[in-house]
Design an enzyme around this catalytic site. Structure first.
Site, PDB file in Angstrom:
ATOM      1  N   HIS A 165      -9.493   1.445   5.131  1.00  0.00           N
ATOM      2  CA  HIS A 165      -8.060   1.354   5.915  1.00  0.00           C
ATOM      3  C   HIS A 165      -7.802   2.680   6.657  1.00  0.00           C
ATOM      4  O   HIS A 165      -9.076   3.644   6.662  1.00  0.00           O
ATOM      5  CB  HIS A 165      -7.095   2.162   5.289  1.00  0.00           C
ATOM      6  CG  HIS A 165      -5.490   1.898   5.116  1.00  0.00           C
ATOM      7  ND1 HIS A 165      -5.155   3.048   5.868  1.00  0.00           N
ATOM      8  CD2 HIS A 165      -4.348   1.432   4.838  1.00  0.00           C
ATOM      9  CE1 HIS A 165      -4.086   2.567   6.815  1.00  0.00           C
ATOM     10  NE2 HIS A 165      -3.595   1.895   5.975  1.00  0.00           N
ATOM     11  N   GLU A 190      -5.334  -4.674  10.719  1.00  0.00           N
ATOM     12  CA  GLU A 190      -4.637  -3.800  10.713  1.00  0.00           C
ATOM     13  C   GLU A 190      -4.412  -2.745  11.701  1.00  0.00           C
ATOM     14  O   GLU A 190      -5.064  -2.163  11.814  1.00  0.00           O
ATOM     15  CB  GLU A 190      -3.973  -2.938   9.068  1.00  0.00           C
ATOM     16  CG  GLU A 190      -3.974  -3.552   8.013  1.00  0.00           C
ATOM     17  CD  GLU A 190      -3.000  -2.550   7.591  1.00  0.00           C
ATOM     18  OE1 GLU A 190      -2.144  -2.810   6.813  1.00  0.00           O
ATOM     19  OE2 GLU A 190      -4.198  -1.043   7.405  1.00  0.00           O
ATOM     20  N   ASN A 202       0.835  -1.092  -0.073  1.00  0.00           N
ATOM     21  CA  ASN A 202      -0.083  -0.004  -0.217  1.00  0.00           C
ATOM     22  C   ASN A 202       1.331   1.386  -0.118  1.00  0.00           C
ATOM     23  O   ASN A 202       1.564   1.672   0.734  1.00  0.00           O
ATOM     24  CB  ASN A 202      -0.722   0.250   1.218  1.00  0.00           C
ATOM     25  CG  ASN A 202      -1.862   1.049   1.160  1.00  0.00           C
ATOM     26  OD1 ASN A 202      -1.674   1.894   0.913  1.00  0.00           O
ATOM     27  ND2 ASN A 202      -2.457   1.447   2.462  1.00  0.00           N
ATOM     28  N   LYS A 223       0.275   4.206  -0.463  1.00  0.00           N
ATOM     29  CA  LYS A 223      -0.845   5.405   0.562  1.00  0.00           C
ATOM     30  C   LYS A 223       0.046   7.126  -0.807  1.00  0.00           C
ATOM     31  O   LYS A 223       0.056   6.275  -1.714  1.00  0.00           O
ATOM     32  CB  LYS A 223       0.227   5.667   1.986  1.00  0.00           C
ATOM     33  CG  LYS A 223       0.154   4.374   2.446  1.00  0.00           C
ATOM     34  CD  LYS A 223       0.017   4.226   4.094  1.00  0.00           C
ATOM     35  CE  LYS A 223       0.272   2.953   4.974  1.00  0.00           C
ATOM     36  NZ  LYS A 223       0.433   3.545   6.523  1.00  0.00           N
ATOM     37  N   GLY A 277       3.248   2.010  10.876  1.00  0.00           N
ATOM     38  CA  GLY A 277       3.494   3.340  11.021  1.00  0.00           C
ATOM     39  C   GLY A 277       4.757   3.764  11.942  1.00  0.00           C
ATOM     40  O   GLY A 277       5.061   4.762  12.462  1.00  0.00           O
ATOM     41  N   SER A 289       3.521  -2.175  10.266  1.00  0.00           N
ATOM     42  CA  SER A 289       5.016  -2.357  10.616  1.00  0.00           C
ATOM     43  C   SER A 289       5.522  -3.570  10.370  1.00  0.00           C
ATOM     44  O   SER A 289       7.044  -4.201  10.499  1.00  0.00           O
ATOM     45  CB  SER A 289       5.719  -2.017  12.041  1.00  0.00           C
ATOM     46  OG  SER A 289       4.840  -0.426  12.190  1.00  0.00           O
ATOM     47  N   GLU A 332      -6.756   5.208   7.911  1.00  0.00           N
ATOM     48  CA  GLU A 332      -6.303   6.296   7.778  1.00  0.00           C
ATOM     49  C   GLU A 332      -7.321   7.037   6.841  1.00  0.00           C
ATOM     50  O   GLU A 332      -7.800   7.750   7.656  1.00  0.00           O
ATOM     51  CB  GLU A 332      -5.203   6.455   6.894  1.00  0.00           C
ATOM     52  CG  GLU A 332      -3.955   6.205   8.030  1.00  0.00           C
ATOM     53  CD  GLU A 332      -2.984   5.537   6.517  1.00  0.00           C
ATOM     54  OE1 GLU A 332      -2.646   5.476   5.687  1.00  0.00           O
ATOM     55  OE2 GLU A 332      -1.938   4.033   7.473  1.00  0.00           O
TER      56      GLU A 332
HETATM   57  P1  13P Z   1       3.453   0.709   7.303  1.00  0.00           P
HETATM   58  O1  13P Z   1       3.532  -1.281   7.074  1.00  0.00           O
HETATM   59  O2  13P Z   1       3.823   1.111   7.316  1.00  0.00           O
HETATM   60  O3  13P Z   1       3.389   0.355   9.134  1.00  0.00           O
HETATM   61  O4  13P Z   1       1.983   0.955   7.526  1.00  0.00           O
HETATM   62  C1  13P Z   1       1.001  -0.649   6.897  1.00  0.00           C
HETATM   63  C2  13P Z   1      -0.480  -0.190   6.352  1.00  0.00           C
HETATM   64  O5  13P Z   1      -0.979   1.089   6.977  1.00  0.00           O
HETATM   65  C3  13P Z   1      -0.396  -1.036   4.951  1.00  0.00           C
HETATM   66  O6  13P Z   1      -1.916  -0.597   4.976  1.00  0.00           O
END
Ligand code: 13P
Length: 251
Positions: free
Chosen positions: A96, A167, A9, A11, A173, A213, A98
């Site tokens: 997601h 997640e 992803n 982003k 992150g 992560s 976010e």
């Molecule tokens: P990270 O791997 O950067 O923690 O992000 C995970 C994520 O949100 C994938 O959709």
């Protein structure tokens, strides 16, 4: 039986040139070394057509990171599932954390987005996961259950096209990965929730990915768990070598 999947992803990262280069590098690395899982890159809307042009579909599949809950019309700035599909995408990330956190996406809207995706032959990668407070106060199993249940008006045939990504928001992150045991416990819980609604066959055939992560150094331990069928990768998907290191966890 369900598929193992490693999905990136991206982003809101990479310019068009950078994104095409990254996709090209992933494709090249996979040509040299056959993956033991399905590989997907989910990229910004602006990159879909150009990324699709450099990917070999038998090596890497492509997805978007979101789509509209509406089919078409006067929704300035939105991108429909049929538009996404027309670029060559096969997948779309929905729900997601976010999107839920920063753009207020709720269960009703996510059900409509999922229906749009399915109606346009896109496979949703449907994200669920608790925030830190819910992990700490012990409500995480109920929280995730209700997020999965948001899709329970789908028919078994429709639901069997869904990939779930667990997640935990506190792991995204942050560098703070869930332990393999925490991931396994939640994935088994999610599979049971699906089984109670749709039966064992649908539950056993649903791929449930872990995200948060995930990196080359911890992927193997996570993916070794019986109910962890791969990963949804953020930061580590932005470097082709790191992404490849995670793919190789399915050695
Ligand atoms: P990270 O791997 O950067 O923690 O992000 C995970 C994520 O949100 C994938 O959709």
């Amino acid at each position: 039986m369900r598929k193992n999947i490693v999905a990136g992803n991206w982003k809101m990262n990479t310019t068009l040139d950078e994104g095409v280069e990254l996709a090209n590098n992933v494709n090249t690395l996979l040509k040299g070394k056959k993956a033991n899982c399905d590989v997907i890159v989910c990229v910004p809307f602006t990159h879909l057509t150009s990324v699709n042009a450099v990917l070999e579909p038998e090596l890497v599949k492509m997805g978007a990171e979101n789509c509209s809950e509406h089919a078409k019309g006067a929704y300035t700035g939105e991108v429909s599932a049929s538009m996404v599909k027309s670029t060559g995408a096969d997948y779309v990330i929905l729900g997601h954390s976010e999107r839920r956190q920063y753009f207020g996406e709720n269960n009703e809207q996510l059900l409509e987005k999922t229906k749009q995706a399915l109606a346009n032959d896109l496979k949703p990668i449907f994200c669920v996961g608790e925030v830190l407070e819910e992990r700490e106060n012990g409500s995480y199993n109920d929280v995730v259950k209700s997020q999965v249940e948001a899709l329970f008006s789908l028919t078994p045939e429709e639901f069997s096209k869904i990939v779930i990504a667990y997640e935990p928001v506190w792991a995204i992150g942050t560098g703070k990965t869930a332990t393999a045991e925490q991931a396994q416990d939640m994935h088994a819980h999610i599979r049971k929730v699906i089984e109670d609604k749709y039966g064992k066959e649908v539950a056993d055939n649903t791929s449930i990915l872990y995200g948060g992560s995930c990196k080359p150094s911890n992927a193997k331990k996570l993916f070794a768990k019986p109910d962890v069928d791969g990963g949804l990768i953020g930061g580590a998907a932005l470097k082709a070598e790191d992404f490849m290191g995670i793919i190789e966890a399915f050695g």
